[in-house]
Design a protein around this motif. Structure first.
Motif, PDB file in Angstrom:
ATOM      1  N   UNK A 130       0.982  -1.190   0.105  1.00  4.57           N
ATOM      2  CA  UNK A 130      -0.188   0.135   0.098  1.00  4.57           C
ATOM      3  C   UNK A 130       0.920   1.345   0.182  1.00  4.57           C
ATOM      4  N   UNK A 131       1.709   1.224   0.940  1.00  5.59           N
ATOM      5  CA  UNK A 131       2.870   2.506   0.916  1.00  5.59           C
ATOM      6  C   UNK A 131       3.686   2.666  -0.234  1.00  5.59           C
ATOM      7  N   UNK A 132       4.031   1.821  -0.761  1.00  4.70           N
ATOM      8  CA  UNK A 132       4.973   1.943  -1.801  1.00  4.70           C
ATOM      9  C   UNK A 132       4.080   2.401  -3.075  1.00  4.70           C
ATOM     10  N   UNK A 133       3.045   1.493  -3.301  1.00  7.97           N
ATOM     11  CA  UNK A 133       2.122   1.840  -4.280  1.00  7.97           C
ATOM     12  C   UNK A 133       1.671   3.366  -4.300  1.00  7.97           C
ATOM     13  N   UNK A 134       1.360   3.644  -3.339  1.00  3.05           N
ATOM     14  CA  UNK A 134       1.024   4.989  -2.956  1.00  3.05           C
ATOM     15  C   UNK A 134       1.997   6.311  -3.437  1.00  3.05           C
ATOM     16  N   UNK A 135       3.065   5.961  -3.005  1.00  2.63           N
ATOM     17  CA  UNK A 135       4.259   6.682  -3.499  1.00  2.63           C
ATOM     18  C   UNK A 135       4.690   6.641  -4.965  1.00  2.63           C
ATOM     19  N   UNK A 136       4.508   5.674  -5.429  1.00  3.92           N
ATOM     20  CA  UNK A 136       5.042   5.371  -7.050  1.00  3.92           C
ATOM     21  C   UNK A 136       3.714   5.889  -7.766  1.00  3.92           C
ATOM     22  N   UNK A 137       2.431   5.774  -7.356  1.00  8.47           N
ATOM     23  CA  UNK A 137       1.568   6.613  -8.089  1.00  8.47           C
ATOM     24  C   UNK A 137       1.612   8.098  -8.030  1.00  8.47           C
ATOM     25  N   UNK A 138       1.942   8.661  -6.804  1.00  6.77           N
ATOM     26  CA  UNK A 138       2.222   9.945  -6.689  1.00  6.77           C
ATOM     27  C   UNK A 138       3.236  10.611  -7.502  1.00  6.77           C
ATOM     28  N   UNK A 139       4.690   9.603  -7.462  1.00  8.09           N
ATOM     29  CA  UNK A 139       5.507  10.157  -8.175  1.00  8.09           C
ATOM     30  C   UNK A 139       5.635  10.088  -9.702  1.00  8.09           C
ATOM     31  N   UNK A 145      -5.869   7.153  -6.066  1.00 11.20           N
ATOM     32  CA  UNK A 145      -7.579   6.865  -6.088  1.00 11.20           C
ATOM     33  C   UNK A 145      -7.719   7.068  -4.537  1.00 11.20           C
ATOM     34  N   UNK A 146      -8.931   7.519  -4.401  1.00 10.78           N
ATOM     35  CA  UNK A 146      -9.632   7.820  -2.831  1.00 10.78           C
ATOM     36  C   UNK A 146      -9.396   6.606  -1.956  1.00 10.78           C
ATOM     37  N   UNK A 147      -9.695   5.339  -2.834  1.00 13.21           N
ATOM     38  CA  UNK A 147      -9.903   4.121  -1.935  1.00 13.21           C
ATOM     39  C   UNK A 147      -8.456   3.686  -1.319  1.00 13.21           C
ATOM     40  N   UNK A 148      -7.188   4.082  -2.507  1.00 12.93           N
ATOM     41  CA  UNK A 148      -5.954   3.687  -2.079  1.00 12.93           C
ATOM     42  C   UNK A 148      -5.581   4.570  -0.890  1.00 12.93           C
ATOM     43  N   UNK A 149      -5.860   5.889  -0.948  1.00 11.73           N
ATOM     44  CA  UNK A 149      -5.666   7.099   0.111  1.00 11.73           C
ATOM     45  C   UNK A 149      -6.154   6.322   1.485  1.00 11.73           C
ATOM     46  N   UNK A 150      -7.467   5.676   1.549  1.00 12.77           N
ATOM     47  CA  UNK A 150      -8.215   5.476   2.741  1.00 12.77           C
ATOM     48  C   UNK A 150      -7.296   4.104   3.140  1.00 12.77           C
ATOM     49  N   UNK A 151      -6.860   3.131   2.169  1.00 15.06           N
ATOM     50  CA  UNK A 151      -5.900   2.196   2.742  1.00 15.06           C
ATOM     51  C   UNK A 151      -4.581   2.542   3.380  1.00 15.06           C
ATOM     52  N   UNK A 152      -4.038   3.545   2.902  1.00 16.91           N
ATOM     53  CA  UNK A 152      -2.632   4.028   3.235  1.00 16.91           C
ATOM     54  C   UNK A 152      -3.069   4.583   4.709  1.00 16.91           C
ATOM     55  N   UNK A 153      -4.024   5.249   4.871  1.00 18.02           N
ATOM     56  CA  UNK A 153      -3.984   5.855   6.453  1.00 18.02           C
ATOM     57  C   UNK A 153      -5.116   5.242   7.390  1.00 18.02           C
ATOM     58  N   UNK A 154      -5.344   3.935   7.172  1.00 14.53           N
ATOM     59  CA  UNK A 154      -6.574   3.228   7.813  1.00 14.53           C
ATOM     60  C   UNK A 154      -5.818   1.837   8.247  1.00 14.53           C
ATOM     61  N   UNK A 155      -5.431   1.131   7.270  1.00 17.21           N
ATOM     62  CA  UNK A 155      -5.148  -0.301   7.545  1.00 17.21           C
ATOM     63  C   UNK A 155      -3.962  -0.519   8.723  1.00 17.21           C
ATOM     64  N   UNK A 156      -3.278   0.443   9.051  1.00 14.99           N
ATOM     65  CA  UNK A 156      -2.181   0.391   9.893  1.00 14.99           C
ATOM     66  C   UNK A 156      -2.790   0.212  11.597  1.00 14.99           C
ATOM     67  N   UNK A 157      -4.180   0.609  11.598  1.00 14.23           N
ATOM     68  CA  UNK A 157      -4.805   0.184  12.833  1.00 14.23           C
ATOM     69  C   UNK A 157      -4.787  -1.123  13.165  1.00 14.23           C
ATOM     70  N   UNK A 158      -5.065  -1.990  12.126  1.00  9.54           N
ATOM     71  CA  UNK A 158      -4.942  -3.594  12.545  1.00  9.54           C
ATOM     72  C   UNK A 158      -3.713  -4.130  12.032  1.00  9.54           C
ATOM     73  N   UNK A 159      -3.013  -3.642  11.095  1.00 10.48           N
ATOM     74  CA  UNK A 159      -1.819  -4.581  10.670  1.00 10.48           C
ATOM     75  C   UNK A 159      -0.652  -4.098  11.510  1.00 10.48           C
ATOM     76  N   UNK A 160      -0.537  -2.869  11.961  1.00  4.32           N
ATOM     77  CA  UNK A 160       0.550  -2.507  13.140  1.00  4.32           C
ATOM     78  C   UNK A 160       0.465  -3.426  14.442  1.00  4.32           C
ATOM     79  N   UNK A 161      -0.613  -3.485  15.098  1.00  5.86           N
ATOM     80  CA  UNK A 161      -0.456  -4.702  15.917  1.00  5.86           C
ATOM     81  C   UNK A 161      -0.094  -5.851  15.803  1.00  5.86           C
ATOM     82  N   UNK A 162      -0.627  -6.277  14.634  1.00  7.74           N
ATOM     83  CA  UNK A 162      -0.465  -7.827  14.167  1.00  7.74           C
ATOM     84  C   UNK A 162       1.148  -7.831  13.924  1.00  7.74           C
TER      85      UNK A 162
END
Length: 222
Positions: A130-139, A145-162
């Motif tokens: 998600x992160x590298x894809x976000x930056x690659x698209x930006x660059x 896409x809005x849904x990718x931005x949502x993933x970028x700034x919300x999935x860490x709530x679950x993935x980080x504790x895991x």
């Protein structure tokens, strides 16, 4: 990673770097996922580590460039938080998985270690895709896409504790093997586990703050 307004060779380099990481992390996650159904069915989850660790080691080791980018201000990522996150990952792959993988992960008697390894791959891999894809698209000059931005700034709530719980599990399981090498190695790992709690809090709250800052800015531009 991305800077505020990279141009020329810097932009081309960052685009290539982020795209390469997107592809390597994507390959790692897909490869592990492809092995998982058969491994679970045949009760051979330890085989996943043995078959996938080398690609993971290479892919995760590329992250050392994240610290370099931050240090020389090629990107705006804070050096301290970047160094903390990369250091914890490199500790896991080089200091825990590489020397002790056969004992704490890739054997039939360490199922908890196997699941912790899978937790690391899932949390790290999905986050980085998600992160590298976000930056690659930006660059690339395109709008993310809005849904990718949502993933970028919300999935860490679950993935980080895991990811953090999986990392701590592997470090804990490595205490015994580490003591056989040198008691000081074991105590160093214990100290690292003690640091993980405040360190994880710093990184987690940093990500929450970044999320609020970005989404607040996005609302102002909408």
């Amino acid at each position: 990673m991305s800077s505020s307004a990279p141009t020329g060779l810097t932009r081309a380099y960052l685009f290539t770097y982020n795209t390469l990481n997107l592809l390597t992390w994507g390959s790692c996650v897909v490869y592990v996922a492809s092995l998982l159904p058969a491994a679970i069915t045949n009760n051979k989850t330890p085989s996943i580590f043995n078959e996938t660790f080398n690609p993971l080691l290479l892919t995760q080791s590329l992250a050392i460039l994240e610290v370099v980018h931050s240090l020389i201000r090629l990107v705006r990522a804070p050096f301290v938080t970047t160094a903390m996150q990369v250091a914890s990952r490199l500790l896991l792959v080089w200091g825990i998985m590489a020397p002790f993988g056969g004992e704490i992960v890739g054997s039939s008697s360490t199922q908890l270690g196997d699941y912790a390894y899978l937790g690391c791959v899932a949390a790290w891999g999905i986050t980085e895709i998600i992160r590298y894809g976000f930056f690659a698209i930006t660059l690339s000059g395109n709008s993310v896409p809005s849904w990718w931005t949502w993933l970028r700034y919300n999935t860490f709530y679950v993935l980080y504790p895991i990811g953090i719980s999986s990392e701590c599990t592997l470090i804990f399981k490595a205490l015994g093997p580490a003591a056989e090498i040198d008691p000081l190695f074991r105590w160093a790992l214990i100290a690292i586990l003690a640091i993980y709690v405040p360190g994880s809090y710093v990184l987690y709250t940093h990500m929450i703050a970044q999320r609020r800052k970005v989404l607040r800015g996005k609302k102002r531009t909408d």
